[in-house]
Design a protein around this motif. Structure first.
Motif, PDB file in Angstrom:
ATOM      1  N   ASP A 149     -13.081  -3.866   3.210  1.00 21.90           N
ATOM      2  CA  ASP A 149     -12.083  -2.781   3.585  1.00 21.90           C
ATOM      3  C   ASP A 149     -12.238  -1.535   2.797  1.00 21.90           C
ATOM      4  O   ASP A 149     -12.075  -0.457   3.796  1.00 21.90           O
ATOM      5  CB  ASP A 149     -10.510  -3.289   2.556  1.00 21.90           C
ATOM      6  CG  ASP A 149     -10.316  -4.554   4.222  1.00 21.90           C
ATOM      7  OD1 ASP A 149     -10.844  -4.837   5.294  1.00 21.90           O
ATOM      8  OD2 ASP A 149      -8.937  -5.323   3.747  1.00 21.90           O
ATOM      9  N   GLY A 150     -12.932  -1.350   1.880  1.00 25.77           N
ATOM     10  CA  GLY A 150     -13.031  -0.059   0.938  1.00 25.77           C
ATOM     11  C   GLY A 150     -13.668   0.512   1.152  1.00 25.77           C
ATOM     12  O   GLY A 150     -13.649   1.375   1.917  1.00 25.77           O
TER      13      GLY A 150
ATOM     14  N   VAL B 268      -4.310  -1.939   7.228  1.00 31.77           N
ATOM     15  CA  VAL B 268      -3.434  -2.049   7.249  1.00 31.77           C
ATOM     16  C   VAL B 268      -2.574  -2.525   8.040  1.00 31.77           C
ATOM     17  O   VAL B 268      -3.153  -2.204   9.185  1.00 31.77           O
ATOM     18  CB  VAL B 268      -2.954  -0.411   6.533  1.00 31.77           C
ATOM     19  CG1 VAL B 268      -3.461  -0.656   5.187  1.00 31.77           C
ATOM     20  CG2 VAL B 268      -2.982   0.642   7.635  1.00 31.77           C
TER      21      VAL B 268
ATOM     22  N   ALA C 264       2.080   0.113   8.121  1.00 32.95           N
ATOM     23  CA  ALA C 264       1.478   1.279   6.818  1.00 32.95           C
ATOM     24  C   ALA C 264       1.260   1.990   7.629  1.00 32.95           C
ATOM     25  O   ALA C 264       1.079   3.337   6.036  1.00 32.95           O
ATOM     26  CB  ALA C 264       0.575  -0.328   6.109  1.00 32.95           C
TER      27      ALA C 264
ATOM     28  N   LYS D 197       3.652   5.140   8.258  1.00 31.05           N
ATOM     29  CA  LYS D 197       4.499   4.832   7.010  1.00 31.05           C
ATOM     30  C   LYS D 197       4.843   7.160   6.321  1.00 31.05           C
ATOM     31  O   LYS D 197       5.657   6.479   5.987  1.00 31.05           O
ATOM     32  CB  LYS D 197       4.108   4.117   5.519  1.00 31.05           C
ATOM     33  CG  LYS D 197       5.808   4.383   4.958  1.00 31.05           C
ATOM     34  CD  LYS D 197       5.533   3.127   3.309  1.00 31.05           C
ATOM     35  CE  LYS D 197       6.601   3.079   2.201  1.00 31.05           C
ATOM     36  NZ  LYS D 197       5.519   1.925   1.478  1.00 31.05           N
TER      37      LYS D 197
ATOM     38  N   GLN E  97       0.895   8.720  -6.291  1.00 32.37           N
ATOM     39  CA  GLN E  97       0.586   7.832  -6.140  1.00 32.37           C
ATOM     40  C   GLN E  97      -0.791   6.899  -6.821  1.00 32.37           C
ATOM     41  O   GLN E  97      -0.655   5.550  -7.007  1.00 32.37           O
ATOM     42  CB  GLN E  97      -0.864   7.919  -3.931  1.00 32.37           C
ATOM     43  CG  GLN E  97       0.421   7.835  -3.088  1.00 32.37           C
ATOM     44  CD  GLN E  97      -0.790   8.258  -1.741  1.00 32.37           C
ATOM     45  OE1 GLN E  97      -1.624   8.552  -1.609  1.00 32.37           O
ATOM     46  NE2 GLN E  97       0.284   8.230  -0.990  1.00 32.37           N
ATOM     47  N   GLN E  98      -1.237   7.736  -7.293  1.00 30.68           N
ATOM     48  CA  GLN E  98      -2.585   7.438  -8.205  1.00 30.68           C
ATOM     49  C   GLN E  98      -1.936   7.383  -9.813  1.00 30.68           C
ATOM     50  O   GLN E  98      -3.180   6.590  -9.905  1.00 30.68           O
ATOM     51  CB  GLN E  98      -4.055   8.053  -7.819  1.00 30.68           C
ATOM     52  CG  GLN E  98      -4.447   7.800  -6.605  1.00 30.68           C
ATOM     53  CD  GLN E  98      -5.812   9.373  -6.281  1.00 30.68           C
ATOM     54  OE1 GLN E  98      -6.386   8.902  -7.108  1.00 30.68           O
ATOM     55  NE2 GLN E  98      -6.296   9.346  -5.690  1.00 30.68           N
TER      56      GLN E  98
ATOM     57  N   ALA F 136      -3.365   6.973   0.392  1.00 29.50           N
ATOM     58  CA  ALA F 136      -2.739   5.820  -0.002  1.00 29.50           C
ATOM     59  C   ALA F 136      -3.544   4.501   0.686  1.00 29.50           C
ATOM     60  O   ALA F 136      -4.185   3.747  -0.082  1.00 29.50           O
ATOM     61  CB  ALA F 136      -1.911   6.015   1.075  1.00 29.50           C
ATOM     62  N   ALA F 137      -4.541   4.695   1.454  1.00 28.13           N
ATOM     63  CA  ALA F 137      -5.784   3.110   1.595  1.00 28.13           C
ATOM     64  C   ALA F 137      -6.727   3.633   0.800  1.00 28.13           C
ATOM     65  O   ALA F 137      -7.061   2.640   0.164  1.00 28.13           O
ATOM     66  CB  ALA F 137      -6.277   3.950   3.212  1.00 28.13           C
TER      67      ALA F 137
ATOM     68  N   THR G  43      -6.342   4.467  -2.700  1.00 26.82           N
ATOM     69  CA  THR G  43      -5.771   3.958  -3.540  1.00 26.82           C
ATOM     70  C   THR G  43      -5.517   2.128  -3.303  1.00 26.82           C
ATOM     71  O   THR G  43      -5.840   1.428  -4.309  1.00 26.82           O
ATOM     72  CB  THR G  43      -4.128   4.437  -3.772  1.00 26.82           C
ATOM     73  OG1 THR G  43      -4.720   5.807  -4.618  1.00 26.82           O
ATOM     74  CG2 THR G  43      -4.313   3.660  -5.061  1.00 26.82           C
ATOM     75  N   LYS G  44      -5.358   1.905  -2.327  1.00 26.09           N
ATOM     76  CA  LYS G  44      -4.522   0.307  -1.715  1.00 26.09           C
ATOM     77  C   LYS G  44      -6.117  -0.334  -1.477  1.00 26.09           C
ATOM     78  O   LYS G  44      -6.490  -1.439  -2.359  1.00 26.09           O
ATOM     79  CB  LYS G  44      -3.752   0.297  -0.586  1.00 26.09           C
ATOM     80  CG  LYS G  44      -3.594  -0.814  -0.147  1.00 26.09           C
ATOM     81  CD  LYS G  44      -3.524  -0.875   1.277  1.00 26.09           C
ATOM     82  CE  LYS G  44      -2.963  -2.694   1.756  1.00 26.09           C
ATOM     83  NZ  LYS G  44      -4.174  -3.552   2.499  1.00 26.09           N
ATOM     84  N   THR G  45      -7.256   0.197  -1.494  1.00 21.60           N
ATOM     85  CA  THR G  45      -8.458  -0.642  -1.399  1.00 21.60           C
ATOM     86  C   THR G  45      -9.313   0.130  -2.740  1.00 21.60           C
ATOM     87  O   THR G  45     -10.656  -0.687  -2.234  1.00 21.60           O
ATOM     88  CB  THR G  45      -9.349  -0.069  -0.661  1.00 21.60           C
ATOM     89  OG1 THR G  45      -9.694   0.568  -0.249  1.00 21.60           O
ATOM     90  CG2 THR G  45      -8.636  -0.751   1.069  1.00 21.60           C
TER      91      THR G  45
END
Length: 481
Positions: free
Chosen positions: A45-46, A84, A88, A91, A219-220, A356-357, A359-361
């Motif tokens: 995903d990353g 996502v 999401a 968002k 976020q981070q 956000a992506a 950070t999430k991945t």
């Protein structure tokens, strides 16, 4: 054609083939991520997120399509790729930061509609009318103040119009010194562009990517970066930066010897009214109240726990549509809303979504892995290197792309040297949103598009600004580390 018309006219397509190349190369970045295996240490995903990010950077830098259209890619690509859910992905567009920017844009629109910028013009002439260099500093200070509250491009646009009016009046009074008058014109227009940019470093309304970066930092790092938190870094940079730019312009970049017209003649040329109108008073009062609420936010929260910077901004914007102008109308009508920079809000949402992506991945951690291996480097050296690198690269790379890349790099470097990540990230972002030599920002593009300024003129003071500003920005941030 007027300065404003020139700035707003569609740009001539002088890079058709490069745009076509960027249009093709962008999707190719994602295609590579789809067929090639993910690098070691990075999730599938990353790897897809990197493909989308590379696509966006290519389109942003290559100007393949409007920047706002590019910003919509995360909302389309991430759900389709399964990174996502659609909810999401959307968002970020409902982030409080977007509403903060919306409220600030509406208030700025009201300020321009009611002619508050002409109040600045009059004050600059009254304060600085004693000599050409003093007037240049006063006009630059007014441009910086305008850049704090109005989008940098808009502040540059109307302050350049004021600068052109002053320059024309000065040229008429110096018919025997044509070369000096033209040099003074160049100094005035470039000084206004630099000052508006520096003022925009201070606030979320002045430069929307300050707000985007604040969201990415939150976020981070988990640290909330509010309006006043950012102001405490950006405002000192502006306060130090404007006189620095002025000194370089008059001492190194542009030397001139001109006579100013009489003060009343200048005021008449600017068409700057002497008295305050009711709409101007009303808009100024609302903006002061909003600023007061931001300054006292901790106290307000103790009384109204649900209050926020964004909520205050939206309230201020709503009052602009509610309060009468004293002329049988409201301060703003809904027709005026067509001038709100909706595309800018889309760009901000897209940048927040990609952040956000990342950070999430875990892409941010993977990309900045080498920086986390740095040890035994003094904090001030690491900070100065980070800021100088961001300032140099932003002359070559699109500001939006630089802001997206800079935050995770700053957070990783702060972790490596054991420093607070927020000051380092804010300093790096401020440096990455500048640009003093290459007309890649809207403000400098407006300056270069205004005769007699040419692209080479930017280098005369801009190269010195490029050398000095990283040290100045790092100096301000070091006080918080």
């Amino acid at each position: 054609m007027s300065t404003k018309d020139e700035a707003l006219a569609p740009a001539r397509d002088r890079g058709g083939w490069s745009r076509i190349a960027a249009l093709v190369a962008g999707p190719a970045m994602l295609a590579i991520a789809l067929v090639a295996p993910a690098p070691s240490g990075l999730s599938p995903d990353g790897w897809l997120v990197i493909g989308v990010l590379a696509w966006m950077i290519v389109w942003w830098c290559g100007d393949a399509v409007p920047a706002a259209v590019t910003a919509l890619l995360p909302f389309l690509a991430f759900p389709m790729l399964g990174v996502v859910t659609p909810e999401a992905a959307a968002k970020a567009q409902a982030s409080p930061i977007i509403f903060l920017l919306l409220g600030g844009s509406v208030m700025a629109l009201a300020a321009v509609k009611t002619g508050l910028h002409l109040r600045l013009a009059r004050l600059a002439v009254v304060v600085g009318g004693g000599g050409p260099r003093r007037l240049l500093l006063a006009v630059m200070a007014a441009a910086a103040f305008a850049g704090m509250w109005v989008a940098t491009s808009m502040a540059t646009l109307f302050m350049v119009e004021i600068g052109v009016a002053i320059a024309l009046a000065t040229a008429a009074a110096n018919a025997d010194r044509d070369a000096d008058a033209r040099t003074f014109s160049r100094a005035l227009i470039i000084g206004v562009a630099y000052a508006a940019m520096l003022g925009g470093f201070s606030t979320f309304s002045g430069n929307i990517f300050n707000a985007v970066a604040a969201g990415m930092i939150s976020q981070q790092t988990g640290q909330r970066i509010g309006v006043i938190d950012w102001f405490s870094y950006g405002f000192p940079v502006a306060v130090l930066g404007v006189p620095t730019a002025w000194a370089l312009i008059v001492a190194v970049g542009f030397r001139f010897s001109v006579r100013l017209p009489a003060r009343e003649d200048l005021l008449r040329t600017l068409d700057a009214p002497k008295g305050w109108s009711f709409p101007q008073v009303a808009v100024a009062a609302i903006m002061v109240c909003v600023l007061g609420a931001w300054l006292t936010m901790p106290s307000l929260k103790s009384v109204l726990p649900g209050v926020s910077d964004a909520g205050v901004a939206v309230l201020g914007a709503g009052l602009m549509f509610l309060l009468p102008s004293g002329r049988g109308r409201r301060l703003l009508s809904w027709d005026d809303a067509a001038r709100i920079p909706w595309g800018v809000l889309l760009i901000a949402g897209g940048a927040l979504a990609i952040g956000a992506a990342l950070t999430k991945t875990g892409v941010d951690v993977w990309l900045t892995g080498p920086l986390r291996q740095i040890h035994d480097v003094p904090t001030w050296i690491a900070l100065l290197a980070l800021v100088a690198g961001a300032a140099l690269l932003t002359e070559l790379v699109n500001n939006i792309a630089m802001a997206t890349i800079t935050v995770p790099a700053a957070v990783a470097l702060a972790a490596a040297v054991g420093a607070d990540p927020a000051p380092m990230a804010i300093a790096a972002v401020i440096a990455s949103l500048g640009g003093f030599v290459v007309p890649g920002t809207p403000g400098l593009a407006i300056a270069v598009g205004t005769p007699p300024v040419r692209v080479p003129d930017l280098a005369r003071a801009g190269l010195w600004m490029l050398l000095l500003m990283p040290a100045l920005i790092a100096f301000v941030a070091m006080g918080r580390l």
